[in-house]
Design a protein around this motif. Structure first.
Motif, mmCIF file in Angstrom:
data_model
loop_
_atom_site.group_PDB
_atom_site.id
_atom_site.type_symbol
_atom_site.label_atom_id
_atom_site.label_comp_id
_atom_site.label_asym_id
_atom_site.label_seq_id
_atom_site.Cartn_x
_atom_site.Cartn_y
_atom_site.Cartn_z
ATOM 1 N N ILE A 93 0.839 -1.200 0.000
ATOM 2 C CA ILE A 93 0.000 0.000 0.000
ATOM 3 C C ILE A 93 0.872 1.247 0.000
ATOM 4 O O ILE A 93 0.598 2.207 -0.742
ATOM 5 N N THR A 94 1.944 1.226 0.803
ATOM 6 C CA THR A 94 2.863 2.367 0.832
ATOM 7 C C THR A 94 3.486 2.576 -0.543
ATOM 8 O O THR A 94 3.538 3.712 -1.047
ATOM 9 N N GLY A 95 3.943 1.510 -1.163
ATOM 10 C CA GLY A 95 4.527 1.606 -2.513
ATOM 11 C C GLY A 95 3.512 2.092 -3.527
ATOM 12 O O GLY A 95 3.819 2.930 -4.388
ATOM 13 N N MET A 96 2.303 1.569 -3.429
ATOM 14 C CA MET A 96 1.258 1.966 -4.363
ATOM 15 C C MET A 96 0.919 3.446 -4.177
ATOM 16 O O MET A 96 0.735 4.181 -5.166
ATOM 17 N N ASN A 97 0.846 3.908 -2.928
ATOM 18 C CA ASN A 97 0.570 5.330 -2.681
ATOM 19 C C ASN A 97 1.687 6.211 -3.239
ATOM 20 O O ASN A 97 1.416 7.268 -3.828
ATOM 21 N N ARG A 98 2.935 5.775 -3.057
ATOM 22 C CA ARG A 98 4.072 6.537 -3.579
ATOM 23 C C ARG A 98 4.003 6.608 -5.101
ATOM 24 O O ARG A 98 4.188 7.664 -5.703
ATOM 25 N N ILE A 99 3.713 5.485 -5.736
ATOM 26 C CA ILE A 99 3.614 5.452 -7.205
ATOM 27 C C ILE A 99 2.437 6.302 -7.671
ATOM 28 O O ILE A 99 2.545 7.026 -8.676
ATOM 29 N N LYS A 151 3.498 9.896 -7.535
ATOM 30 C CA LYS A 151 4.385 10.192 -8.663
ATOM 31 C C LYS A 151 3.586 10.291 -9.958
ATOM 32 O O LYS A 151 3.826 11.170 -10.784
ATOM 33 N N TYR A 152 2.641 9.392 -10.136
ATOM 34 C CA TYR A 152 1.805 9.400 -11.338
ATOM 35 C C TYR A 152 1.027 10.715 -11.441
ATOM 36 O O TYR A 152 0.957 11.325 -12.509
ATOM 37 N N LEU A 153 0.436 11.128 -10.312
ATOM 38 C CA LEU A 153 -0.334 12.369 -10.328
ATOM 39 C C LEU A 153 0.561 13.571 -10.634
ATOM 40 O O LEU A 153 0.155 14.469 -11.385
ATOM 41 N N ILE A 154 1.763 13.583 -10.076
ATOM 42 C CA ILE A 154 2.703 14.670 -10.360
ATOM 43 C C ILE A 154 3.076 14.678 -11.835
ATOM 44 O O ILE A 154 3.046 15.725 -12.495
ATOM 45 N N ILE A 155 3.400 13.497 -12.366
ATOM 46 C CA ILE A 155 3.784 13.406 -13.781
ATOM 47 C C ILE A 155 2.609 13.759 -14.672
ATOM 48 O O ILE A 155 2.775 14.446 -15.693
#
Length: 166
Positions: free
Chosen positions: A92-98, A101-105
């Motif tokens: 979940i932590t990894g998915m939230n981080r990704i 990043k996706y939203l920023i990109i």
């Protein structure tokens, strides 16, 4: 005759004694057989009780082992649940981080697309202005004595090539 009676009595007494001894022996044998039978029955009952007791002890031991196996299995499952919960938190932590990043990109991508549209519009406007100047003959240039008179033609070809790219 008295002797006869006495001997016959004796013989009859001895006959009855022998019958009585036989009968007593027979009774003793029967009693002994009955005692043996009773002892055998008691032994059978004792053996049956021993088998039942062994079976009961064996069943108790089997039930104890079964409870221990069940407890171990439950402990293993509890450990597995804890491990899976840890893995879930990591995922979940990894998915939230990704996702962040996706939203920023994606936001950057939207900005870049908007900039591209704006720059494309500006380029198109500039190209239209240049074409308008060329078509209207509003381009003024001076030819100095040291310059080549092909200046306008070279620039015109360069402008056309740029416009064809877009």
């Amino acid at each position: 005759m008295a002797n006869y009676y006495s001997s016959s009595r004796t013989s009859s007494c001895s006959g009855s004694t022998s019958k009585s001894i036989f009968h007593n022996n027979n009774n003793k044998e029967q009693d002994h057989d009955q005692v043996d039978e009773q002892q055998q029955q008691k032994q059978l009952i004792i053996d049956e009780q021993m088998r039942k007791r062994k079976r009961m002890v064996s069943n108790r031991e089997s039930a104890r082992r079964s409870r221990l196996r069940k407890q171990k299995h439950e402990n293993d499952l509890t450990d597995q649940v804890c491990q899976l919960n840890k893995e879930k938190k990591v995922l979940i932590t990894g998915m939230n981080r990704i996702t962040q990043k996706y939203l920023i990109i994606e936001a950057e991508n939207r900005v870049l697309r908007a900039q591209m549209v704006e720059l494309s519009n500006r380029l198109q406007s500039l190209n239209e202005i240049i074409i308008s100047f060329i078509n209207n003959g509003n381009i003024y240039y001076s030819v100095e004595p040291n310059q080549d008179h092909h200046f306008f033609t070279d620039n015109y070809n360069h402008i056309n090539a740029m416009m064809l790219q877009y």
